[in-house]
Design a protein around this motif. Structure first.
Motif, PDB file in Angstrom:
ATOM      1  N   ALA A  56       0.834  -1.193   0.000  1.00  0.00           N
ATOM      2  CA  ALA A  56       0.000   0.000   0.000  1.00  0.00           C
ATOM      3  C   ALA A  56       0.870   1.244   0.000  1.00  0.00           C
ATOM      4  O   ALA A  56       0.413   2.329  -0.336  1.00  0.00           O
ATOM      5  CB  ALA A  56      -0.934  -0.009   1.211  1.00  0.00           C
ATOM      6  N   PHE A  90      -7.789  -3.845   8.609  1.00  0.00           N
ATOM      7  CA  PHE A  90      -7.291  -2.478   8.656  1.00  0.00           C
ATOM      8  C   PHE A  90      -7.630  -1.836   9.985  1.00  0.00           C
ATOM      9  O   PHE A  90      -8.681  -2.112  10.576  1.00  0.00           O
ATOM     10  CB  PHE A  90      -7.906  -1.659   7.510  1.00  0.00           C
ATOM     11  N   LYS A  94     -12.021  -0.059   7.021  1.00  0.00           N
ATOM     12  CA  LYS A  94     -12.242   0.091   5.576  1.00  0.00           C
ATOM     13  C   LYS A  94     -13.396  -0.771   5.087  1.00  0.00           C
ATOM     14  O   LYS A  94     -13.274  -1.526   4.118  1.00  0.00           O
ATOM     15  CB  LYS A  94     -10.961  -0.240   4.789  1.00  0.00           C
ATOM     16  N   LEU A  95     -14.534  -0.643   5.759  1.00  0.00           N
ATOM     17  CA  LEU A  95     -15.733  -1.330   5.285  1.00  0.00           C
ATOM     18  C   LEU A  95     -16.487  -0.390   4.358  1.00  0.00           C
ATOM     19  O   LEU A  95     -16.396   0.832   4.492  1.00  0.00           O
ATOM     20  CB  LEU A  95     -16.625  -1.723   6.467  1.00  0.00           C
ATOM     21  N   LEU A  96     -17.218  -0.956   3.404  1.00  0.00           N
ATOM     22  CA  LEU A  96     -18.008  -0.136   2.483  1.00  0.00           C
ATOM     23  C   LEU A  96     -19.372   0.142   3.101  1.00  0.00           C
ATOM     24  O   LEU A  96     -20.148  -0.784   3.338  1.00  0.00           O
ATOM     25  CB  LEU A  96     -18.173  -0.864   1.147  1.00  0.00           C
ATOM     26  N   HIS A  98     -22.110   1.360   2.039  1.00  0.00           N
ATOM     27  CA  HIS A  98     -23.347   1.121   1.289  1.00  0.00           C
ATOM     28  C   HIS A  98     -23.517  -0.338   0.901  1.00  0.00           C
ATOM     29  O   HIS A  98     -24.351  -0.666   0.072  1.00  0.00           O
ATOM     30  CB  HIS A  98     -23.394   2.008   0.055  1.00  0.00           C
ATOM     31  N   ARG A  99     -22.665  -1.190   1.463  1.00  0.00           N
ATOM     32  CA  ARG A  99     -22.822  -2.621   1.200  1.00  0.00           C
ATOM     33  C   ARG A  99     -23.081  -3.332   2.511  1.00  0.00           C
ATOM     34  O   ARG A  99     -22.563  -2.930   3.555  1.00  0.00           O
ATOM     35  CB  ARG A  99     -21.573  -3.179   0.535  1.00  0.00           C
ATOM     36  N   VAL A 107     -16.255  -9.187  -0.933  1.00  0.00           N
ATOM     37  CA  VAL A 107     -15.417  -8.464  -1.904  1.00  0.00           C
ATOM     38  C   VAL A 107     -14.120  -9.198  -2.286  1.00  0.00           C
ATOM     39  O   VAL A 107     -13.835  -9.360  -3.478  1.00  0.00           O
ATOM     40  CB  VAL A 107     -15.126  -7.025  -1.419  1.00  0.00           C
ATOM     41  N   PRO A 108     -13.342  -9.699  -1.312  1.00  0.00           N
ATOM     42  CA  PRO A 108     -12.086 -10.370  -1.718  1.00  0.00           C
ATOM     43  C   PRO A 108     -12.325 -11.581  -2.612  1.00  0.00           C
ATOM     44  O   PRO A 108     -11.477 -11.915  -3.444  1.00  0.00           O
ATOM     45  CB  PRO A 108     -11.471 -10.801  -0.381  1.00  0.00           C
ATOM     46  N   ARG A 155     -13.654 -10.506   6.693  1.00  0.00           N
ATOM     47  CA  ARG A 155     -13.244 -10.217   5.321  1.00  0.00           C
ATOM     48  C   ARG A 155     -11.774 -10.600   5.103  1.00  0.00           C
ATOM     49  O   ARG A 155     -11.405 -11.075   4.024  1.00  0.00           O
ATOM     50  CB  ARG A 155     -13.441  -8.734   5.006  1.00  0.00           C
TER      51      ARG A 155
END
Ligand SMILES: Nc1ncnc2c1ncn2[C@@H]1O[C@H](COP(=O)(O)OP(=O)(O)OP(=O)(O)O)[C@@H](O)[C@H]1O
Ligand SMILES: [Mg+2]
Lengths: 233, 294
Positions: A56, A90, A94-96, A98-99, A107-108, A155
């Motif tokens: 990163a 993290f 770092k979660l979304l 709107h999901r 996601v992964p 996740r």
């Protein structure tokens, strides 16, 4: 240690623009299958070290090998496959927003191009393992901090990574939840996942007798069980 | 890695549903550009077809000097016109036609001698273009005794010049519009990409390739372009349904204004396909810049 090294740092420096070095002359090695705590006061460079490992952030100088690959000179197209072998919890989750929980955890797997059916199955299994099967359809912001943290852990683990990097994975948890999450991480380690946990929670280091790498101002000040002796003295 | 096109479409649709305002702005921008272009093309095409319909009736009159020999002029005209229908019109016939055209007012012509009207030769040239008519008229100047050659629809000539200029203006307009639209839509889509930067960052952090991140945006651009194009076509058809009957009544010809003539399949295809291409280009521009910036 006889086992092969998954992560190797040789004299790694990291300098953010306009700051003192976040990492200075860091040299260390994490073997396959190990469970390592990374500790040190706030600003010591724990998160920075993890970020360098999953590409990163680029190192300013020094050699950094992950899975035997020199990531200091990694080509952009080699980064995604490397990251798919690494699960990251993290510090800021770092979660979304709107999901749903299930979609976040998926996601992964979607990124790997897994079939929707397999994604759903694996997500259900990992959500059950973190005790969130009833929250699968909820949105992250409607969950407590501890629940969000467990979503982040789920996740990170859903893809069965060879390497798990957890940045303060128990930072928001009460003692009971802390034990639960650490048990999950230990279980992953028992299944063969190499684990690096960054934490400044000394009680964690004392409860789980593991190798401890201590950072201060970006320097490795101790490695092995030295931290416990220092802390106890 | 397996690519799942359907999942890209699903992700694109989800993104559009999640950002309806952004989607509306992008589709709206594409719609305006495509509709304007389409309208221009349709009006221009319609005008040209109307012009052709009128010009189809072209009749060229060769007016003769008083001393000219009418039968000789008619023979010469027939030769110059290459087998077209030629009619000699003596002054008496010209007067009779004038009377007929005046109807009840014909009395004003009482006592007028036929000799005041010139004899003429008329050449009928159905279905020739204006350019051909002009060339034929020029050749007919050579008829012995010809004083003046008139192909009646002189005003058509001016319209044709106007149309030619409009066609160039249309081309220029389309160029400017396409460029402006690409930039505008790309900026709008860039806002959309920017709004989803966290999502993009997270996807990349868990191992997504650039292509995997990019694909839904491209699909989105194409879908928005298709939608904008389809709306533009629908608006053109609606406008046509509204205006064509009145226009047909006003100009007295309906066939050139039929729907398939004014909004032909080629135009429909061009608008929808152009929309898709424009949307694709704009989104590639938007997401490419975002992903590849350091
Ligand atoms: N993106 C950045 N840009 C500039 N400076 C940064 C950036 N990230 C970290 N730093 C600086 O680098 C140093 C190390 O930060 P880092 O986040 O690695 O510390 P940490 O050990 O994880 O701290 P904490 O326990 O508070 O999470 C700090 O001085 C920090 O201010
Ligand atoms: Mg940190």
């Amino acid at each position: 240690m006889a086992s092969e090294a998954l992560v190797q740092l040789f004299h790694v420096y990291k300098q953010y623009a306009g700051e003192g070095p976040a990492l200075a002359d860091a040299t260390l090695e994490v073997g396959r299958g190990e469970f390592v705590f990374l500790t040190g006061p706030s600003g010591a460079g724990k998160s920075t070290l993890l970020k360098l490992i999953f590409c990163a952030e680029p190192a300013t100088s020094g050699q950094l090998l992950v899975f035997g690959r020199n990531v200091a000179k990694i080509l952009p197209r080699h980064v995604p496959p490397l990251r798919r072998a690494i699960g990251v919890v993290f510090q800021d989750f770092k979660l979304l927003p709107h999901r749903t929980v299930a979609e976040n955890v998926a996601v992964p797997l979607e990124v790997r191009g897994l079939a929707p059916r397999d994604v759903a199955r694996k997500v259900a299994v990992v959500l059950r393992s973190v005790g969130l099967e009833l929250k699968a359809g909820k949105f992250p912001l409607s969950l407590s901090g501890g629940e969000q943290q467990r979503v982040a852990v789920a996740r990170a683990l859903v893809g069965d990574p060879a390497l798990l990097l957890a940045d303060e994975p128990t930072g928001n948890l009460d003692p009971d939840r802390t034990v639960e999450v650490m048990d999950l991480i230990e279980a992953a380690n028992a299944r063969g996942t190499t684990v690096v946990v960054a934490t400044h929670d000394r009680s964690l280091l004392e409860r789980y007798q593991r190798r401890v790498i201590a950072l201060e101002s970006g320097r490795v000040i101790s490695d092995g069980d030295a931290f416990r002796r220092r802390a106890g003295s | 890695m397996v690519l799942r096109p359907l999942s890209f479409v699903r992700r694109a649709l989800e993104a559009m549903a999640r950002g309806p305002f952004m989607t509306a702005v992008a589709v709206g921008t594409l719609f305006v550009a495509l509709f304007t272009t389409g309208l221009f093309a349709a009006v221009l095409g319609g005008a040209e077809r109307l012009l052709a319909a009128w010009a189809g009736d072209v009749q060229i009159s060769v007016y003769l000097r008083p001393d000219a020999d009418l039968p000789a002029a008619a023979r010469a005209a027939a030769q110059l016109a290459g087998g077209r229908e030629v009619q000699a019109v003596p002054p008496a016939e010209a007067l009779r036609r004038l009377r007929a055209s005046l109807g009840p007012e014909a009395a004003v012509l009482d006592g007028v001698s036929a000799d005041v009207l010139p004899a003429s030769v008329e050449v009928r040239a159905p279905g020739i273009s204006l350019a051909q008519a002009r060339a034929l008229a020029a050749r007919l100047q050579a008829v012995p005794g010809a004083a003046d050659v008139d192909f009646g629809n002189a005003w058509l000539e001016r319209v044709e010049v106007l149309l030619r200029r409009l066609r160039w203006a249309g081309l220029a307009l389309f160029g400017v519009l396409a460029l402006a639209t690409a930039v505008l839509v790309s900026n709008t889509l860039r806002l959309g990409v920017y709004a989803r930067r966290d999502e993009i960052e997270i996807m990349k952090l868990v191992g997504a390739t650039d292509a995997w991140v990019e694909a839904p945006f491209l699909v989105e651009g194409v879908l928005q372009g298709l939608l904008g194009g389809a709306l533009a076509v629908a608006a053109l058809l609606g406008l046509h349904a509204l205006l064509a009957p009145r226009l047909a009544a006003a100009v007295g010809v309906a066939a050139p204004l039929a729907r398939a003539e004014v909004v032909p399949p080629a135009l429909v295809l061009a608008l929808v396909g152009g929309g898709a291409a424009l949307g694709l280009a704009a989104s590639a521009l938007a997401v490419g810049r975002f992903l590849r910036k350091p």
